[in-house]
Write a protein that holds these residues in place. Structure first.
Motif, PDB file in Angstrom:
ATOM      1  N   TRP A  58     -15.915  26.801 -52.420  1.00  0.00           N
ATOM      2  CA  TRP A  58     -15.714  25.806 -53.465  1.00  0.00           C
ATOM      3  C   TRP A  58     -14.266  25.848 -53.956  1.00  0.00           C
ATOM      4  N   VAL A  59     -13.624  24.694 -53.956  1.00  0.00           N
ATOM      5  CA  VAL A  59     -12.308  24.515 -54.567  1.00  0.00           C
ATOM      6  C   VAL A  59     -12.370  23.208 -55.347  1.00  0.00           C
ATOM      7  N   HIS A  60     -12.076  23.273 -56.634  1.00  0.00           N
ATOM      8  CA  HIS A  60     -12.104  22.035 -57.421  1.00  0.00           C
ATOM      9  C   HIS A  60     -11.089  22.094 -58.547  1.00  0.00           C
ATOM     10  N   VAL A  61     -10.873  20.952 -59.166  1.00  0.00           N
ATOM     11  CA  VAL A  61      -9.864  20.843 -60.215  1.00  0.00           C
ATOM     12  C   VAL A  61     -10.458  20.138 -61.427  1.00  0.00           C
ATOM     13  N   ASN A  62     -10.102  20.642 -62.593  1.00  0.00           N
ATOM     14  CA  ASN A  62     -10.491  20.012 -63.848  1.00  0.00           C
ATOM     15  C   ASN A  62      -9.240  19.451 -64.494  1.00  0.00           C
ATOM     16  N   ASP A  63      -9.216  18.147 -64.673  1.00  0.00           N
ATOM     17  CA  ASP A  63      -8.097  17.486 -65.344  1.00  0.00           C
ATOM     18  C   ASP A  63      -8.368  17.475 -66.841  1.00  0.00           C
ATOM     19  N   VAL A  64      -7.585  18.254 -67.585  1.00  0.00           N
ATOM     20  CA  VAL A  64      -7.777  18.349 -69.029  1.00  0.00           C
ATOM     21  C   VAL A  64      -6.924  17.266 -69.683  1.00  0.00           C
ATOM     22  N   ALA A  65      -7.441  16.069 -69.701  1.00  0.00           N
ATOM     23  CA  ALA A  65      -6.701  14.928 -70.234  1.00  0.00           C
ATOM     24  C   ALA A  65      -6.838  14.894 -71.753  1.00  0.00           C
ATOM     25  N   GLY A  66      -5.718  14.892 -72.446  1.00  0.00           N
ATOM     26  CA  GLY A  66      -5.761  14.753 -73.895  1.00  0.00           C
ATOM     27  C   GLY A  66      -5.636  16.034 -74.665  1.00  0.00           C
ATOM     28  N   PHE A  67      -5.531  17.185 -73.985  1.00  0.00           N
ATOM     29  CA  PHE A  67      -5.539  18.456 -74.702  1.00  0.00           C
ATOM     30  C   PHE A  67      -4.218  18.755 -75.404  1.00  0.00           C
ATOM     31  N   ILE A  68      -3.110  18.239 -74.876  1.00  0.00           N
ATOM     32  CA  ILE A  68      -1.811  18.623 -75.423  1.00  0.00           C
ATOM     33  C   ILE A  68      -1.559  17.972 -76.775  1.00  0.00           C
ATOM     34  N   GLY A  69      -1.720  16.659 -76.855  1.00  0.00           N
ATOM     35  CA  GLY A  69      -1.517  16.018 -78.147  1.00  0.00           C
ATOM     36  C   GLY A  69      -0.736  14.732 -78.049  1.00  0.00           C
ATOM     37  N   PRO A  70      -0.340  14.191 -79.207  1.00  0.00           N
ATOM     38  CA  PRO A  70       0.257  12.853 -79.259  1.00  0.00           C
ATOM     39  C   PRO A  70       1.644  12.765 -78.652  1.00  0.00           C
ATOM     40  N   GLU A  71       2.284  13.903 -78.355  1.00  0.00           N
ATOM     41  CA  GLU A  71       3.562  13.827 -77.672  1.00  0.00           C
ATOM     42  C   GLU A  71       3.402  13.372 -76.228  1.00  0.00           C
ATOM     43  N   VAL A  72       2.185  13.463 -75.693  1.00  0.00           N
ATOM     44  CA  VAL A  72       1.899  13.015 -74.327  1.00  0.00           C
ATOM     45  C   VAL A  72       1.354  11.589 -74.362  1.00  0.00           C
ATOM     46  N   PHE A  73       0.287  11.389 -75.109  1.00  0.00           N
ATOM     47  CA  PHE A  73      -0.205  10.056 -75.443  1.00  0.00           C
ATOM     48  C   PHE A  73      -1.099  10.168 -76.664  1.00  0.00           C
ATOM     49  N   ARG A  74      -1.312   9.043 -77.353  1.00  0.00           N
ATOM     50  CA  ARG A  74      -1.926   9.105 -78.677  1.00  0.00           C
ATOM     51  C   ARG A  74      -3.236   8.371 -78.810  1.00  0.00           C
ATOM     52  N   THR A  75      -3.464   7.318 -78.033  1.00  0.00           N
ATOM     53  CA  THR A  75      -4.565   6.403 -78.317  1.00  0.00           C
ATOM     54  C   THR A  75      -5.726   6.567 -77.340  1.00  0.00           C
ATOM     55  N   LYS A  76      -6.864   6.022 -77.733  1.00  0.00           N
ATOM     56  CA  LYS A  76      -8.051   6.096 -76.878  1.00  0.00           C
ATOM     57  C   LYS A  76      -7.837   5.329 -75.573  1.00  0.00           C
ATOM     58  N   GLU A  77      -7.100   4.219 -75.629  1.00  0.00           N
ATOM     59  CA  GLU A  77      -6.844   3.443 -74.420  1.00  0.00           C
ATOM     60  C   GLU A  77      -6.003   4.243 -73.427  1.00  0.00           C
ATOM     61  N   GLN A  78      -5.032   4.990 -73.935  1.00  0.00           N
ATOM     62  CA  GLN A  78      -4.202   5.808 -73.064  1.00  0.00           C
ATOM     63  C   GLN A  78      -5.004   6.972 -72.479  1.00  0.00           C
ATOM     64  N   LEU A  79      -5.937   7.505 -73.256  1.00  0.00           N
ATOM     65  CA  LEU A  79      -6.794   8.577 -72.749  1.00  0.00           C
ATOM     66  C   LEU A  79      -7.630   8.078 -71.576  1.00  0.00           C
ATOM     67  N   VAL A  80      -8.193   6.897 -71.701  1.00  0.00           N
ATOM     68  CA  VAL A  80      -8.982   6.313 -70.616  1.00  0.00           C
ATOM     69  C   VAL A  80      -8.113   6.109 -69.378  1.00  0.00           C
ATOM     70  N   ARG A  81      -6.922   5.549 -69.594  1.00  0.00           N
ATOM     71  CA  ARG A  81      -6.022   5.294 -68.459  1.00  0.00           C
ATOM     72  C   ARG A  81      -5.680   6.592 -67.736  1.00  0.00           C
ATOM     73  N   CYS A  82      -5.357   7.620 -68.499  1.00  0.00           N
ATOM     74  CA  CYS A  82      -5.020   8.911 -67.906  1.00  0.00           C
ATOM     75  C   CYS A  82      -6.187   9.454 -67.081  1.00  0.00           C
ATOM     76  N   CYS A  83      -7.391   9.405 -67.631  1.00  0.00           N
ATOM     77  CA  CYS A  83      -8.568   9.912 -66.915  1.00  0.00           C
ATOM     78  C   CYS A  83      -8.800   9.161 -65.611  1.00  0.00           C
ATOM     79  N   LEU A  84      -8.637   7.851 -65.631  1.00  0.00           N
ATOM     80  CA  LEU A  84      -8.861   7.053 -64.422  1.00  0.00           C
ATOM     81  C   LEU A  84      -7.778   7.330 -63.381  1.00  0.00           C
TER      82      LEU A  84
END
Length: 772
Positions: A371-397
């Protein structure tokens, strides 16, 4: 009011009232950027013009800076790219950048490496050759991905570089990303995890004190909701091998007790070096190995990770469970290693790195069975990366598709920190938007609020709701296990035991040949849950109106903790408190105010000119440098320091303990307003970075308020020891040579215990420096 009393207060209106009824203090119209050329306006391209034709027309020859800016401008807007001066200045500029990129041939993109280092070379050298694909433009590649079958896409995936994958993603709408995510799947060997129609869970049983009772009961809790089939993975407070070994043992004992050794692995998310040491000391105790990875050599150095180290460890992972990596957009630039290119491309290179490690493991194993897999922790850093729910969705996709096109099994942590503009309800909306792309798994906690990391993520009840709304299934082997547990019936419906963690504990005790009665074990379980909840760790029991609803009283508690976190985030360190610290030297960072600090953390890493003068003046009072300088910063939660029974007993006891060990201390602790961890390093550079050839080491103890959200109001102590020769090299001292004692409060890691831990670590750090 004591912290114990606070934790028992649920649904109080005081915190909500302090939010000033949605005051605009939560909004930010300021803009902070790193030094460098301002992002240009991308003009209307000429017919069929590509990126390189445009650069030559505008600049007269190739210009790497403009190249990076065009690639960054093609991204959907995010604050992180804006900070780097590479976000599009307006929507029309973004459209033009995408047109140029769409017209660019893959072979030309590959010939102009946006940033070259050993890692980019490693990724390129791992690719298969496909001259037909190389001749395509990125627009042609996009059309191929949208209209071809999964099999045809998988045929060309080994020839797609990480940069190519990043660039083609920039050209896609959210719906197009979903279309690709929902047809490309890379399941883990001998499982359904990562398969079409399956969506699993990494149980994240975190404890503010690494208490194994907290951890084990959250596992029982998850399985009571038929959630948790990918990994039992705890984020540790301490990376001490002995502590990590105790958690590994606890998790493996549950897994082996139920006979699930080949079905689900245990994992403690400490540094890979620590996991390797635990495995060396206790063979067979570790499950899948974990490591955070980055997209460049320099950024990986921040994690104390090298290519050679990871390849070496990969060569050892020939068992059923291989590697588990975590990534996230923005981690590279927030650690000071942006290298001038955008977050999407950084993220894609991380997947390229893991793909190489997977190839090595597969070659070693021969049958691609680890097993080799990756977990993308989108949104953990904070608003200096992105701030809004729409940006969180975009990042995840974006990340889901990039991971899948690298041939990886990719899960998501759809999460938000408390200083982002994403609330509890927004997070539910984000989950609904992302789920059609069918990531392999999500995080799973009793509630959305992580009791140790103080951020918002997915709860057990979210998984139940996702299964109801999208028809997703969990790994078949685990589903059969949940039936054996009798939390679901033969038809897959919840039973009377659904949501009852004590029932799962009872079944566990039976599996361990415990012959005590149901009543006795239930009473033992009730007592355990009471202890755990008194430590501020929630346990979900039962459900509300629907199977996927939290009980109203637990939902009320989660909302209260969210409100308290918002208050904590915006509370400033009071002058009277600063003055109460004997002989303290009050300074400030370059942050203009609290809002600037919260939304632009880089401003809190730099001392303002007056602070530099004050620190230098302190240094000039010394006849000889002391061993240790104490530094105190508000961080993201000044209340963590100002609460009764927090900083003062820790500081008083720590000073006494350090003096008893023979350390000399600066007589003036430094108090920093709007200070981040790196502001402490900046102080250390000024104080100890002289030109003396004396090899004697010097250290800082930086006490700082942690992220709010758990209700504990925790603070941390960052410990750094280095010789003058290292302190004098600006930027050399960083997280990779520091240790941290975290989760300190009167309701988590008590100040008394934290003092012992801090002094022990300091002793080890000074000994290491003296002995080499």
């Amino acid at each position: 009011m004591t912290r114990q009393e606070f934790l028992k207060q649920v649904g109080i209106t005081g915190a909500s009232l302090l939010l000033l009824n949605g005051s605009p203090i939560l909004a930010s119209d300021s803009k902070t950027t790193l030094s460098g050329p301002k992002a240009p306006n991308i003009e209307q391209p000429q017919k069929d013009e590509d990126v390189f034709g445009y650069i030559n027309r505008v600049k007269g020859s190739f210009d790497n800076t403009l190249y990076k800016q065009i690639l960054g401008a093609a991204n959907d807007f995010k604050e992180g790219d804006q900070t780097l001066n590479i976000a599009a200045d307006n929507e029309q500029s973004r459209i033009h950048a995408r047109q140029l990129l769409g017209n660019t041939a893959i072979k030309d993109l590959s010939a102009h490496n946006v940033f070259q280092d050993e890692l980019s070379d490693l990724i390129v050298n791992s690719l298969s050759t496909n001259t037909k694909v190389d001749s395509w433009t990125l627009q042609q590649l996009k059309e191929f991905l949208l209209h071809s079958t999964e099999g045809d896409i998988k045929n060309i995936m080994p020839s797609l570089s990480s940069d190519t994958i990043a660039c083609v993603v920039k050209l896609m709408t959210n719906d197009e990303l979903i279309a690709i995510g929902s047809k490309v799947f890379n399941p883990l060997p001998n499982s359904n995890i990562g398969s079409n129609g399956y969506m699993g869970a990494r149980v994240q049983p975190n404890s503010p004190t690494d208490n194994t009772e907290d951890i084990s009961w959250q596992v029982f809790n998850s399985w009571s909701y038929a959630v948790g089939d990918v990994v039992l993975g705890t984020n540790p407070v301490s990376s001490d091998p002995e502590s990590v070994a105790a958690i590994e043992k606890t998790l493996f004992d549950i897994i082996s007790g139920f006979g699930l050794e080949t079905t689900i692995p245990n994992c403690v998310l400490s540094h890979v070096d620590v996991q390797a040491e635990v495995e060396r000391q206790h063979p067979g105790s570790t499950g899948i190995w974990f490591q955070s990875i980055a997209g460049t050599v320099n950024a990986n150095n921040t994690f104390d990770v090298t290519i050679d180290k990871m390849l070496q460890y990969a060569s050892l992972r020939d068992g059923h469970f291989g590697f588990y990596a975590e990534t996230g957009q923005g981690a590279d630039f927030t650690n000071g290693h942006a290298e001038g290119f955008d977050m999407v491309m950084h993220e894609s290179r991380k997947y390229g790195f893991l793909r190489v490690l997977k190839q090595k493991i597969s070659a070693l194993k021969g049958d691609n069975n680890s097993w080799v897999h990756v977990n993308d922790v989108a949104g953990f850093i904070g608003p200096e990366v992105f701030r809004t729910k729409e940006q969180l969705v975009r990042c995840c996709l974006e990340d889901t598709v990039m991971g899948k096109l690298h041939g990886l099994t990719i899960g998501l942590d759809i999460c938000s920190t408390l200083h982002m503009d994403v609330n509890l309800q927004d997070l539910d909306w984000c989950i609904e938007q992302v789920m059609p792309a069918n990531p392999a798994y999500l995080m799973a906690l009793p509630t959305k609020n992580d009791p140790m990391l103080s951020y918002l993520t997915t709860a057990f009840n979210n998984h139940v709701r996702i299964r109801e709304d999208f028809g997703y299934k969990v790994n078949d082997t685990m589903w059969d296990f949940f039936k054996k547990l009798e939390v679901i019936d033969k038809e897959g419906r919840p039973t009377k035991h659904f949501g009852d963690p004590i029932w799962v504990y009872y079944k566990y005790r039976q599996a361990k040949n415990d012959t005590r009665t149901l009543e006795v074990i239930y009473n033992e379980g009730k007592a355990a849950i009471e202890r755990i909840e008194n430590r501020g760790v929630p346990i979900a029991k039962g459900y509300g109106k629907n199977y996927w609803d939290l009980k109203p009283e637990l939902e009320k508690q989660v909302q209260y903790l969210y409100d308290d976190a918002k208050v904590s985030l915006w509370t400033e360190m009071q002058p009277e408190f600063v003055q109460s610290i004997p002989a303290s030297l009050a300074i400030a960072t370059a942050s203009h105010n609290r809002k600037d600090y919260v939304y632009h953390p880089e401003s809190g890493e730099v001392l303002n000119p007056d602070a530099i003068h004050q620190v230098n003046s302190l240094k000039n009072t010394w006849k000889s440098p002391p061993d240790i300088q104490i530094i105190i910063s508000d961080g993201l939660n000044a209340r963590a320091l100002m609460d009764e029974g927090h900083l003062i007993p820790f500081l008083d006891g720590l000073i006494k303990a350090m003096k008893s060990q023979g350390y000399s201390l600066s007589k003036q602790p430094i108090m920093i307003t709007n200070g981040r961890v790196r502001a402490g390093y900046a102080c250390g550079e000024l104080l100890f970075g002289n030109t003396s050839n004396e090899p004697k080491p010097h250290g800082i103890v930086h006490i700082i308020g942690e992220r709010p959200g758990s209700g504990h109001h925790n603070f941390s102590a960052y410990l750094t020891v280095a010789p003058n020769s290292v302190w004098q090299k600006k930027g050399t001292v960083d997280h990779n040579i520091s240790k941290v004692v975290s989760g300190i409060s009167d309701t988590a890691l008590t100040p008394q215990l934290a003092i012992t831990n801090t002094v022990n670590i300091l002793n080890a750090l000074f000994l290491t420096q003296k002995t080499g």
